[in-house]
Design a protein around this motif. Structure first.
Motif, mmCIF file in Angstrom:
data_model
loop_
_atom_site.group_PDB
_atom_site.id
_atom_site.type_symbol
_atom_site.label_atom_id
_atom_site.label_comp_id
_atom_site.label_asym_id
_atom_site.label_seq_id
_atom_site.Cartn_x
_atom_site.Cartn_y
_atom_site.Cartn_z
ATOM 1 N N UNK A 23 0.846 -1.336 -0.010
ATOM 2 C CA UNK A 23 0.103 -0.036 -0.012
ATOM 3 C C UNK A 23 0.879 1.273 -0.034
ATOM 4 N N UNK A 24 0.077 2.289 0.124
ATOM 5 C CA UNK A 24 0.842 3.698 0.196
ATOM 6 C C UNK A 24 1.542 3.953 1.388
ATOM 7 N N UNK A 25 2.204 5.180 1.386
ATOM 8 C CA UNK A 25 2.829 5.637 2.810
ATOM 9 C C UNK A 25 1.771 6.075 3.583
ATOM 10 N N UNK A 26 0.711 6.828 3.148
ATOM 11 C CA UNK A 26 -0.413 7.141 4.055
ATOM 12 C C UNK A 26 -1.018 5.842 4.698
ATOM 13 N N UNK A 27 -1.332 4.840 3.946
ATOM 14 C CA UNK A 27 -2.034 3.655 4.504
ATOM 15 C C UNK A 27 -1.008 2.870 5.551
ATOM 16 N N UNK A 28 0.142 3.088 5.308
ATOM 17 C CA UNK A 28 1.001 2.477 6.362
ATOM 18 C C UNK A 28 1.258 3.236 7.452
ATOM 19 N N UNK A 29 1.147 4.530 7.490
ATOM 20 C CA UNK A 29 1.191 5.440 8.655
ATOM 21 C C UNK A 29 -0.147 5.134 9.438
ATOM 22 N N UNK A 30 -1.317 5.032 8.597
ATOM 23 C CA UNK A 30 -2.587 4.967 9.319
ATOM 24 C C UNK A 30 -2.730 3.535 10.261
ATOM 25 N N UNK A 31 -1.685 2.547 9.394
ATOM 26 C CA UNK A 31 -1.872 1.239 10.428
ATOM 27 C C UNK A 31 -0.919 1.377 11.379
ATOM 28 N N UNK A 32 0.088 1.963 11.271
ATOM 29 C CA UNK A 32 0.984 2.410 12.473
ATOM 30 C C UNK A 32 0.272 3.057 13.531
ATOM 31 N N UNK A 33 -0.399 4.072 13.181
ATOM 32 C CA UNK A 33 -1.460 4.846 14.297
ATOM 33 C C UNK A 33 -2.303 3.783 14.835
ATOM 34 N N UNK A 34 -2.830 2.902 14.265
ATOM 35 C CA UNK A 34 -3.725 1.877 14.731
ATOM 36 C C UNK A 34 -3.195 1.020 15.839
ATOM 37 N N UNK A 35 -1.772 0.523 15.442
ATOM 38 C CA UNK A 35 -1.102 -0.415 16.044
ATOM 39 C C UNK A 35 -0.756 0.319 17.512
ATOM 40 N N UNK A 36 -0.140 1.537 17.205
ATOM 41 C CA UNK A 36 0.087 2.409 18.530
ATOM 42 C C UNK A 36 -1.086 2.757 19.514
ATOM 43 N N UNK A 37 -2.232 2.867 18.900
ATOM 44 C CA UNK A 37 -3.253 3.260 19.609
ATOM 45 C C UNK A 37 -4.028 1.887 20.360
ATOM 46 N N UNK A 38 -3.730 0.804 19.744
ATOM 47 C CA UNK A 38 -4.224 -0.257 20.309
ATOM 48 C C UNK A 38 -3.742 -0.681 21.784
#
Length: 188
Positions: A23-38
């Protein structure tokens, strides 16, 4: 925390996610945000970098809490404190935790679920041409007394999201252009 843990900057973590998931950089940053907020992925702030100050020695710098320039710039507009790291937040993310979270929540190499719809050329009111031909034929054969009546008769089959009145006006205007007549003159 063991000494063997590897800690990644947010940019490194996003790159790792992009390599694993795609995916895109934005998608990977979104996944990272979800991982951190979990709460399942540890993160920590790195040690504060060395404090470099633009002090020429002419004026003393009071380093007591609350005594520093809150704007962070001197009278010339130059920054008083310089950050050494590219990552201003200094956050670090546990690589092991991130990989574990990705394995449980995003299969490695899984296809991206958000697929852009296939774009087609924009064609507006595709059946207008057929309806206009029917209107012209009906007017010349005397099926309808005027363009307005012809437009009302075929408006129910026209495409478009406007109101019925707007569709009737649109069709009436188009047939007027075809017949090169005014909207107010009937073809009697």
């Amino acid at each position: 925390m063991s000494q063997d843990d590897r800690w990644l900057t947010p940019e490194q973590a996003a790159t790792l996610i992009r390599q694993r998931v795609g995916g895109s950089v934005g998608r990977s940053q979104g996944i990272l945000g979800a991982a951190r907020s979990s709460g399942e992925v540890r993160s920590r702030a790195s040690a504060d970098p060395v404090l470099l100050m633009a002090d020429d020695g002419v004026v003393g710098m009071d380093m007591r809490p609350g005594a520093q320039n809150k704007g962070g710039v001197n009278s010339d507009g130059k920054p008083v404190v310089h950050h050494l790291s590219a990552d201003a937040s200094g956050a670090r993310i546990s690589e092991d935790d991130l990989l574990d979270w990705l394995a449980r929540n995003h299969a490695a190499g899984a296809a991206i679920t958000t697929v852009a719809p296939e774009l087609s050329p924009h064609v507006r009111y595709t059946t207008d041409d057929e309806l206009l031909a029917e209107m012209v034929q009906g007017l010349t054969e005397g099926r309808w007394p005027n363009k307005h009546q012809a437009a009302i008769a075929v408006a129910g089959r026209a495409e478009g999201s406007g109101t019925r009145e707007a569709t009737v006006r649109r069709l009436e205007g188009k047939v007027s252009k075809l017949l090169k007549t005014s909207r107010n003159i009937s073809k009697d």
